[in-house]
Design a protein around this motif. Structure first.
Motif, short mmCIF file in Angstrom:
data_model
loop_
_atom_site.label_atom_id
_atom_site.label_comp_id
_atom_site.label_asym_id
_atom_site.label_seq_id
_atom_site.Cartn_x
_atom_site.Cartn_y
_atom_site.Cartn_z
N THR A 282 0.85 -1.20 0.00
CA THR A 282 0.00 0.00 0.00
C THR A 282 0.88 1.25 0.00
O THR A 282 0.63 2.20 -0.76
N ALA A 283 1.93 1.23 0.83
CA ALA A 283 2.81 2.40 0.90
C ALA A 283 3.45 2.67 -0.46
O ALA A 283 3.55 3.81 -0.91
N LEU A 284 3.87 1.59 -1.13
CA LEU A 284 4.51 1.77 -2.44
C LEU A 284 3.50 2.21 -3.49
O LEU A 284 3.78 3.07 -4.33
N ALA A 285 2.30 1.64 -3.43
CA ALA A 285 1.27 2.02 -4.41
C ALA A 285 0.88 3.48 -4.22
O ALA A 285 0.68 4.21 -5.21
N ASP A 286 0.78 3.93 -2.96
CA ASP A 286 0.43 5.33 -2.72
C ASP A 286 1.44 6.29 -3.36
O ASP A 286 1.09 7.38 -3.77
N ALA A 287 2.68 5.83 -3.46
CA ALA A 287 3.71 6.66 -4.08
C ALA A 287 3.82 6.36 -5.58
O ALA A 287 4.77 6.80 -6.24
#
Ligand code: ADP
Ligand code: ASP
Ligand code: MG
Length: 412
Positions: A282-287
């Protein structure tokens, strides 16, 4: 009509582009042209912006202000050359077309195109020359839509304008069985399905921007890939990218695609409890960091696991800093990053009803001593992550193993 960087590399080439446009106008068509920046220009601008920003240049709207400017120059130059040749034309920047995107710098997504202005341009008998690669965010900032994105500008415009087709002019006369710069015996494909081209682009074939193919598929816009380096009418060769239903022959393997722009992150000692993968991805997708091959080692309950995944080399430092910031929350012990990897993929619509394709691929690698780190598959694709030094050998080996250089068009 879309013209890439090499096609508009200097004024002489822009004059040839103008002749291609003139030929379409002469045949009675209304023409919307999308241009890239001159070859090398976007790299130069990225370098300037990086030098100005110093450390911590990740995603910044002012970078897009700089990096988008190459397309402004070529749009204006082509409009001027067309006018000189007696063809009514005017240039447009992304915001003037109302190419509306979200607000992610360097990786914006096109949301909406208002075609009113362009429709009026055509009504007045003018050719519209649109700067590719750029748009405008909801709060009025200039955005760019990712490297190689002018293809997507062109196909999105073709879809919005309900164009009869989108012609992507480049420095090769079509899509080949492999990158002709690496495999001398690569052959041009007359036809390719949207699905095959989408897989090819997404695993790293540079010839088309991935999202451009997705949009073409969703809206049924036929794409032709053809050369701008010959005069209009001189070389009829091209590749047509179209619906699978319109293609009779289903090749098992159509193409071999290398991608060197890969990196791998491994997280060691990730606690084997539900929710950890969710936090990471999720953290990577948000970026807007795209993740590809994910491998997780098996772990017994209560033990920790190792997880590795691949991503674009360009996103590596951003991903590393995001994960480092989450070290305590995720609870991993070590983060390892590896840039000496590359991905080699085989693609073909006929693959899903043929057995033995993976066996042929891996046996060929084995014979040449090519070690495989990771494997990922879809219905019409198999990708292997290998040491970067073996990329060219791997591509040529697979091109031979599947007979792509010799088999006649449409053959098995
Ligand atoms: P443009 O500047 O016109 O957008 P690109 O450099 O983005 O052009 O794409 C064209 C290049 O894509 C070709 O010069 C070729 O080296 C590369 N390429 C990679 N794979 C293929 C392929 N399978 N078929 C054709 N070209 C390919
Ligand atoms: N000029 C941009 C780039 O180099 C966009 C493009 O060429 O499609 O990435
Ligand atoms: Mg391109």
């Amino acid at each position: 009509m879309k013209f890439g960087g090499t096609s508009v590399a200097d004024l002489t080439r822009i004059e040839r582009v103008a002749r291609h446009v003139a030929a379409e106008v002469a045949s009675g068509k209304e023409v919307c042209v999308v241009v890239s920046a001159m070859a090398g220009e976007t790299d130069r601008l990225v370098g300037l912006a990086a030098a100005a920003a110093g450390e911590g240049l990740h995603r910044n709207a002012d970078v897009d202000t700089v990096v988008s400017s190459g397309e402004q120059v070529t749009a204006g130059l082509l409009a001027l050359v067309l006018q000189r040749e007696g063809i009514a034309a005017r240039s447009f920047l992304g915001w003037q077309v109302a190419m509306r995107t979200d607000d992610t710098p360097s990786a914006a997504t096109i949301h909406h195109i208002d075609t009113t202005t362009l429709a009026n341009t055509f009504k007045q008998g003018e050719v519209a020359v649109v700067a590719g690669f750029q748009g405008v965010s909801p709060d009025g900032r200039i955005t760019t839509i990712g490297r190689g994105g002018s293809d997507t500008t062109a196909v999105a415009l073709a879809a919005a304008l309900k164009a009869c087709r989108c012609d992507i002019y480049t420095d090769v006369d079509g899509v080949y069985t492999s990158d002709p710069r690496i495999v001398a015996s690569a052959r041009r494909l007359d036809r390719l399905t949207f699905e095959e081209m989408l897989e090819m682009a997404s695993v790293g074939a540079k010839v088309l921007h991935t999202r451009s193919v997705g949009i073409a598929m969703a809206h049924g816009v036929p794409i032709r890939v053809l050369s701008s380096l010959t005069e209009p009418g001189e070389n009829g060769a091209c590749t047509l990218i179209m619906d699978e239903n319109d293609i009779i022959e289903r090749r098992t393997v159509s193409a071999v695609v290398p991608s060197r722009a890969e990196a791998r992150i491994s997280l060691l000692g990730v606690p084997n409890v539900p929710g950890k993968s969710g936090i990471i991805f999720t953290a990577l997708a948000d970026a807007k960091v795209n993740i590809d091959m994910i491998v997780q080692s098996q772990a017994r309950a209560g033990e920790s696991a190792n997880m590795s995944f691949t991503l674009k080399e360009a996103d590596l430092s951003l991903a590393q800093s995001i994960l480092a910031g989450l070290k305590d929350e995720i609870g991993f012990t070590d983060l390892m990053a590896d840039q000496d990897v590359s991905k080699v993929s085989i693609i073909g619509v006929g693959m899903n009803d043929h057995s033995g394709v993976a066996a042929t691929m891996f046996a060929a690698f084995g014979k040449k001593g090519i070690n495989i780190h990771n494997i990922s598959t879809s219905e019409i694709k198999i990708s292997a992550l290998i040491p970067a030094d073996y990329t060219e050998l791997a591509v040529r080996t697979l091109h031979d193993a599947f007979g792509l250089g010799e088999v006649s068009e449409g053959g098995a």
